[in-house]
Design an enzyme around this catalytic site. Structure first.
Site, mmCIF file in Angstrom:
data_model
loop_
_atom_site.group_PDB
_atom_site.id
_atom_site.type_symbol
_atom_site.label_atom_id
_atom_site.label_comp_id
_atom_site.label_asym_id
_atom_site.label_seq_id
_atom_site.Cartn_x
_atom_site.Cartn_y
_atom_site.Cartn_z
ATOM 1 N N TRP A 1 0.851 -1.199 0.000
ATOM 2 C CA TRP A 1 0.000 0.000 0.000
ATOM 3 C C TRP A 1 0.892 1.256 0.000
ATOM 4 O O TRP A 1 1.871 1.333 0.737
ATOM 5 C CB TRP A 1 -0.902 -0.015 1.251
ATOM 6 N N LYS B 1 -16.247 6.035 -9.191
ATOM 7 C CA LYS B 1 -14.984 5.485 -8.659
ATOM 8 C C LYS B 1 -15.358 4.252 -7.847
ATOM 9 O O LYS B 1 -16.022 4.352 -6.818
ATOM 10 C CB LYS B 1 -14.305 6.536 -7.777
ATOM 11 N N TRP B 2 -14.933 3.090 -8.325
ATOM 12 C CA TRP B 2 -15.345 1.798 -7.754
ATOM 13 C C TRP B 2 -14.206 1.268 -6.901
ATOM 14 O O TRP B 2 -13.233 0.726 -7.401
ATOM 15 C CB TRP B 2 -15.651 0.847 -8.905
ATOM 16 N N ASP B 3 -14.362 1.440 -5.597
ATOM 17 C CA ASP B 3 -13.290 1.119 -4.653
ATOM 18 C C ASP B 3 -13.437 -0.311 -4.126
ATOM 19 O O ASP B 3 -14.481 -0.967 -4.297
ATOM 20 C CB ASP B 3 -13.366 2.129 -3.500
ATOM 21 N N MET B 4 -12.417 -0.796 -3.441
ATOM 22 C CA MET B 4 -12.426 -2.161 -2.876
ATOM 23 C C MET B 4 -11.330 -2.179 -1.825
ATOM 24 O O MET B 4 -10.166 -2.306 -2.166
ATOM 25 C CB MET B 4 -12.096 -3.112 -4.020
ATOM 26 N N CYS C 1 -10.482 1.114 -8.276
ATOM 27 C CA CYS C 1 -9.653 1.562 -7.167
ATOM 28 C C CYS C 1 -9.680 0.453 -6.125
ATOM 29 O O CYS C 1 -10.653 -0.281 -6.023
ATOM 30 C CB CYS C 1 -10.275 2.847 -6.601
ATOM 31 N N ASP D 1 -2.890 5.492 -3.077
ATOM 32 C CA ASP D 1 -3.291 6.496 -2.083
ATOM 33 C C ASP D 1 -2.137 7.439 -1.779
ATOM 34 O O ASP D 1 -2.315 8.442 -1.102
ATOM 35 C CB ASP D 1 -3.719 5.809 -0.781
#
Ligand code: DGJ
Length: 738
Positions: free
Chosen positions: A200, A478-481, A528, A550
């Protein structure tokens, strides 16, 4: 381009102007790989490339006096158990407990164009003439099963796309325990393996290691491809290969789930590369009439260095993997509120931020996490896809219309695969998460993963989000996971089907993406996952861009975007200018540098512009104007060359050059400033050597031919970098043909 079958020698030759790939049907009717690399002249017989001879300890797979041994043969799609002691490409477990099979040549078909892959993302053609395909059908007569190996060679690119399909016809079921998408064998081991690995906020760092005998691999077991840790990609380059010269083979898996990308070097110095779904936890029973389709592997060969390989991936993935309205369009300049507000906002605050964004020329306002259910922190709310009316009294419909009335488009963040236990959705359907009854449910960021292997779960989310989009004015999603998967167990599947859960999840995810992108073709989707933890080719098929990381620190982003560019096009990299000190590193970098990095991406801002000084706002306005003027060139119409690697020293540089070579934008970045420093000599690449260019940076400008700029370079007094901010300063160069 051609795919030719030479009957007499039973040899397939796939070739175009740049590459050749040669497969032969051997005396035992199995397939052997004779050659893969730079194009060689076609002819009837390449059998001399088969290496065979008696060795001690050799297991022979043909009747005596034959000496064919699988361990010493460069196979096309190897199996274990008949004399090859390396890792197999596939394993088929049968009812009698054996996994010995003998898939031999049955038939083949050569056709124009390329077939889509059922339920899976894949590269495509627009005209059948763009590519030719070969399907070789192999058959195992004991299990009565076929294995179809598919190959597509593109006419104008050194690309071969491959996949494998298992078709079961026998009465007794079989179980696939391993099913790689492709395997390739090269006859020596003089390579370095490159992979993109990290974590990350430091995703896709370039890692290089010399091949050694034995297995070296990267893998993903976290459900979202390799997460932030490993990308489904590897390349093999010669030790002398540079960015602009030398041989390299790139392998990229078009898939978003668990993967294995492995290189095995035998002690006889063959190199076997294979990529596919990771066998761990995978087990797929096939009954009569059932099929299993593997994802696609894209193989790129270049003898023009790493830039040569990357440019092929960029073009292919931008134009023949990504789809839809946005594929060929420059991306809107956006402002996202995440780092400006996190969860702490209401409509008035959002409108204040949006108004400032509009003033500087931003085109798309994106509302991030925190707008729905009881989502005032990350402990609750996920799954409840209706607006939090305390924060947004008129809902998303109301807010989106207000933003549009200001003259901007509206975008929305969602995290559709997740649920918090503190949510209405979980309270209604506690059994919808991936978990094993009676066992601890591993949590991450206080959330759990919805079981997308179950169609009813996917249907529910589709309905909910579909109606929300329908009633609002949404132009971007915005398709986050934000977590990895654990306890991959489906509560409605039979015990013998649990090995299907992870892959079925990914098929469910693709199905949802497919339905939403078809229903809302105007919407620009960005994927994302906690930053860049799911930046893979599979998702590019549905969402043409992905949030890179990020980590929005200008200097760190140089590394992340540099590494990402090995495979992925500039336009696919979501890249934003954020506030300083940076939220992740607490580092202060010049505003100019932050924009100079982000503009090599899908450009935007992620801060409250109301907090900037007047001079900074002026600078932001200038940046937005610059981006609008140059985005088509940088994002769509250019080839990207890496010039100096940030992984090797204090400096970095890259350049985007228009395809007609008339224009270019280059940027040089430094980490720490140097005192009393020598001059910098920046050597460019990719220009037309004979063309005269006007090169402009800051107030300075000079004319030089492409060859001077590439071989002599641009001399720059490093004192200028002190003027530009010192530490983490950068210089942008604009090149125009005179
Ligand atoms: C992770 C993403 O990478 C961020 O940009 C932001 O959207 C947060 N999730 C929101 O929870």
């Amino acid at each position: 381009m051609a795919v030719i079958f030479h009957e007499a020698t039973r040899t397939f030759h796939l070739f175009n102007k740049e590459i050749s790939y040669i497969i032969r049907i051997m005396e035992n009717d199995q397939l052997e790989n004779l050659y893969y690399g730079k194009r060689i002249t076609d002819k009837e017989d390449f059998t001399y490339l088969h290496e065979e001879g008696m060795r001690s300890q050799m297991s022979v797979c043909v009747p005596e006096p034959g000496v064919l041994s699988m361990h010493y043969t460069k196979q096309e799609y190897p199996v274990y158990g008949t004399g090859d002691y390396r890792s197999p490409a596939f394993t088929v477990l049968q009812e009698n407990g054996s996994s010995i099979v003998n898939y031999i040549y049955f038939s083949h078909e050569i056709f124009e164009g390329k077939k889509p892959l059922a339920g899976l993302p894949a590269t495509y053609v627009e005209e059948a003439s763009e590519a030719q395909s070969l399907e070789i059908r192999l058959r195992d007569s004991v299990t009565e099963a076929d294995l179809i190996l598919s190959y597509t060679i593109y006419a104008d690119a050194p690309v071969i796309a491959r996949n494998a399909r298992f078709v079961h016809m026998g009465e007794a079921p079989v179980r696939l325990e391993r099913a790689m998408s492709a395997s390739v064998e090269l006859p020596d081991m003089d390579y370095e393996m490159i992979h993109l690995s990290g974590a990350w906020s430091r995703e896709r760092y370039v890692k290089t290691r010399k091949l050694e005998m034995g297995i070296q691999a990267v893998q993903g077991l976290c459900g979202t491809c390799g997460g932030a840790e490993h990308n489904p990609f590897l390349a093999l380059k010669r030790p002398c290969t540079t960015e602009n010269s030398g041989e390299v083979y790139g392998f990229s898996l078009v898939y978003s789930g668990n993967f294995l990308a492995q290189v095995e070097v035998s002690t006889f110095e063959f190199t076997r590369v294979m990529l596919g779904i990771h066998p761990e936890g995978f087990s797929w029973e096939l009954k009569t009439g059932e099929e299993f389709q593997t994802p696609e592997v894209v193989m790129v060969y270049s003898d023009q260095g790493l830039n040569g390989m990357s440019q092929v991936f960029h073009r292919l993935y931008r134009t023949r993997l990504a789809r839809g309205k946005w594929r060929d369009q420059p991306r809107p300049v956006l402002l996202n509120n995440w780092e400006a507000t996190y969860f702490d906002f209401d409509e008035a605050k959002i409108l204040r931020i949006a108004e400032k964004a509009r003033e500087v020329g931003v085109e798309l306002f994106v509302l991030d996490d925190g707008w729905f259910g009881a989502r005032n922190d990350d402990y609750r709310g996920l799954g409840d896809w209706y607006a939090n009316r305390t924060k947004l009294p008129e809902g998303i419909a109301g807010l989106s219309r207000k933003i549009e009335a200001m003259g901007m488009k509206f975008g929305l963040w969602v995290e559709l695969e997740m649920v918090n236990k503190d949510s209405d959705l979980y309270r209604a359907h506690p059994d919808w998460i991936l978990s094993v009854p009676g066992r601890f449910e591993t949590h991450a960021r206080h959330q759990h993963v919805l079981d997308y292997s179950r169609p009813e779960v996917v249907d529910y989310i589709y309905e909910k989000i579909g109606s929300l989009i329908e009633e609002s004015s949404i132009s971007y999603i915005k398709w986050d996971m934000n977590r990895y998967m654990t306890e991959p167990y489906c509560k409605t599947a039979l015990p013998g089907e649990q090995g299907k859960t992870m892959h079925r999840y990914i098929l469910g995810l693709y199905d949802l993406y497919d339905r939403l992108t078809r229903r809302f073709p105007e919407i620009l989707f960005e994927s994302c996952a906690s930053g860049g933890a799911r930046f893979d080719p599979g998702l590019l098929f549905y969402a043409p861009q992905a949030w890179c990381s990020d980590d929005t620190d200008g200097a760190e982003r140089v590394k992340i975007q540099y590494g990402t560019s090995l495979v992925y096009p500039v336009v696919s990299m979501g890249a934003h200018v954020s506030a300083v000190p940076n939220e992740q590193l607490f580092r202060t970098t010049p505003l100019d540098t932050r924009a100079n990095v982000a503009c090599f991406g899908a450009f935007g801002y992620e801060l409250d512009l109301n907090l900037l000084r007047e001079d900074e706002l002026k600078e932001v306005k200038r940046q937005v104007e610059f981006m609008k003027k140059y985005r088509r060139l940088i994002q769509i119409d250019s080839d990207f060359y890496r010039l100096i690697s940030p992984f090797e020293g204090n400096d970095a540089a890259w350049i985007a050059i228009s395809r007609d070579k008339k224009q270019a934008v280059a940027v040089f970045y430094q980490k720490l400033n140097r005192v009393n420093a020598s001059w910098l000599r920046l050597r460019l690449a990719g220009l037309d050597p004979d063309r005269l260019y006007q090169v402009t940076w800051g107030e300075q400008s000079r004319q030089a031919h492409g060859d001077e700029l590439m071989y002599a370079g641009i001399p720059i007094d490093r004192g200028y970098l002190t003027e530009k901010g010192g530490d983490f300063a950068s210089i942008m160069f604009i090149l125009k043909e005179v």
